[in-house]
Design a protein around this motif. Structure first.
Motif, short mmCIF file in Angstrom:
data_model
loop_
_atom_site.label_atom_id
_atom_site.label_comp_id
_atom_site.label_asym_id
_atom_site.label_seq_id
_atom_site.Cartn_x
_atom_site.Cartn_y
_atom_site.Cartn_z
N LEU A 1 49.88 30.38 34.32
CA LEU A 1 48.71 29.54 34.06
C LEU A 1 48.38 28.63 35.24
N THR B 1 35.54 30.24 37.44
CA THR B 1 36.91 29.70 37.61
C THR B 1 37.69 30.73 38.44
N VAL C 1 38.66 33.06 29.57
CA VAL C 1 38.42 33.21 31.01
C VAL C 1 36.97 32.80 31.27
N LEU D 1 43.51 31.80 25.48
CA LEU D 1 42.99 31.56 26.82
C LEU D 1 41.58 32.15 26.93
N PHE E 1 40.37 32.20 37.65
CA PHE E 1 40.77 33.31 36.77
C PHE E 1 39.62 34.32 36.62
N HIS E 2 38.41 33.81 36.55
CA HIS E 2 37.26 34.69 36.39
C HIS E 2 37.10 35.55 37.64
N TYR F 1 42.17 28.23 35.16
CA TYR F 1 41.39 28.70 34.00
C TYR F 1 40.40 27.64 33.51
N CYS F 2 40.42 26.47 34.11
CA CYS F 2 39.72 25.33 33.52
C CYS F 2 38.27 25.20 33.99
#
Ligand SMILES: C[S@@+](CC[C@H](N)C(=O)[O-])C[C@H]1O[C@@H](n2cnc3c(N)ncnc32)[C@H](O)[C@@H]1O
Ligand code: SF4
Length: 390
Positions: free
Chosen positions: A137, A203, A199, A197, A205-206, A21-22
């Motif tokens: 995560l 990333t 998004v 969180l 997650f994206h 996610y970073c």
């Protein structure tokens, strides 16, 4: 005009892995570069003293090592940066010196050496105290590791310990957040930063979200979780002094508080941002290019913007409404705000309060801070001229 509060932010990009996610400027697997990077950071500190933007400002009231994972750096390298900062600009006696730590780096000797180097505030990236959520995560530490890191920080005797939390984690069972909050309160930290969180573009997650592989947390769930965090922490005696930040009395993060309330700060290192009255600038975000620039005696800046009166007012409102102290309106701004129908509705609903010229949102109303700021800015843009602007 030089601000009465000066902060130093030092970015340390090294991480054990990139969390999915970073979106921060981080590198993994480049530990051979740490000495070279710290040399570049020290060179930039020296260079900043002759830059027209920062010049001879000093001493610093606060220092913040952010990341990335600053706790991955050898303590002697953190000490070297602090010595250089003190020699070049000065660090005030008793300054708050924060270091962000990942639970995987917790080690008694290492934490003790950070303390001996001058670090007095530790910020631990716990995120959750439930193993299943940590897995969701993509974290590599367990809840037990997070608690161990916290206990070590306490044993070592840091003046203040912060724990970072993430809520609104897709697919997290409802009970998990309650467990995290409950366990966290047992630990009695001095400060808690709780973030929904986000998004972020580019990333993992994206990408998963685009492929339909990462469920959305809908707005209502997000608001409910934020309220849950807020209620439990404030009931336990924490002050919500900024939308995402909660502290015990006397434990606000002075560095962040100063940044949100108009203090000037020097950002050193990869991708870091600096701010002085009238100007903001930021650095290159590629590790090799950053180090090469400093080796070659070239500025590592990659951009800058002038902060004119209009932008300054916008930032004062955006940032102020996110804090418990709100925003102090000038006389013309107050008159325009009071003649706005939309602002009038917010005031009469009691969600927004006005005491003399200070406009504030508190408690659950922090959730609408950005929307209120946008409405207020639009009103003022229309109705109030700013000195020096057409
Ligand atoms: C820059 S990170 C450094 C902390 C340390 N590297 C770690 O992860 O343990 C600071 C904090 O930002 C928060 N954070 C990072 N990315 C986020 C995201 N996409 N959404 C919400 N919070 C985030 C996390 O709580 C994290 O602890
Ligand atoms: S969340 Fe922390 S540990 Fe993970 S990649 Fe980002 S800065 Fe590094």
């Amino acid at each position: 005009m030089v601000a009465d509060r000066l902060g130093l932010y030092v970015h340390i990009p090294f991480c054990p892995q990139r969390c999915p996610y970073c979106a921060f400027a981080v590198v993994t697997g480049r530990m051979d570069m740490t000495e070279g990077y710290v040399q570049a950071v020290c060179d930039e500190l020296v260079w900043s003293a002759s830059s027209p933007s920062w010049g001879n400002r000093g001493p610093f009231d606060t220092v913040f090592f952010g990341g990335g994972t600053p706790s991955r750096l050898a303590p002697k390298l953190i000490a070297r940066i602090l010595e250089t900062a003190n020699r070049i600009h000065g660090i005030r006696q008793g300054a708050e010196i924060t270091l962000e730590a990942n639970p995987t780096t917790a080690d008694a000797q290492r934490f003790g050496e950070f303390r001996d180097a001058g670090v007095n505030r530790l910020s631990i990236g716990m995120q959750s105290l439930v193993d299943e959520t940590l897995l969701l995560l993509g974290r590599t530490h367990s809840a037990a590791d997070a608690i161990h890191a916290y206990s070590l920080a306490r044993q070592i005797g840091f003046r203040s310990v912060n724990c970072d939390l993430i809520f609104s984690v897709p697919a997290e069972p409802a009970a998990a957040l309650a467990t995290t909050i409950e366990q966290l309160l047992v630990l009695e930290p001095d400060h808690i930063s709780a973030y929904a969180l986000s998004v972020e573009k580019d990333t993992p997650f994206h990408r998963r979200r685009l492929q339909g592989d990462l469920p959305e947390v809908d707005e209502d769930d997000d608001a409910t979780q934020f309220a849950q965090v807020r209620q439990h922490l404030t009931r336990a005696g924490f002050e919500q002094y900024e939308i995402s930040n909660f502290s015990r009395p006397g434990h606000r993060c002075a560095h962040n508080w100063d940044c949100w309330t108009g203090g000037e700060y020097l950002g050193i290192g990869l991708s870091s941002h600096s701010f002085v009255e009238g100007e903001r600038w930021w650095n290159l975000s590629d590790l090799d290019r950053y180090c090469q620039a400093l080796q070659g005696g070239v500025s590592p800046r990659s951009g800058s913007e002038a902060i004119g009166p209009r932008k300054k007012r916008e930032e004062r409102i955006w940032l102020g409404l996110r804090t418990c102290e709100g925003v102090e309106l000038e006389a013309g701004e107050l008159a325009a705000m009071q003649s706005s129908t939309q602002m009038g509705i917010l005031l009469s609903s009691g969600r927004l309060t006005l005491e003399r010229q200070r406009l504030r949102l508190v408690g659950e109303n922090f959730a609408i801070a950005d929307a209120v700021a946008a409405t207020l800015i639009e009103t003022l843009e229309r109705d109030v001229a700013v000195a020096g602007c057409p």
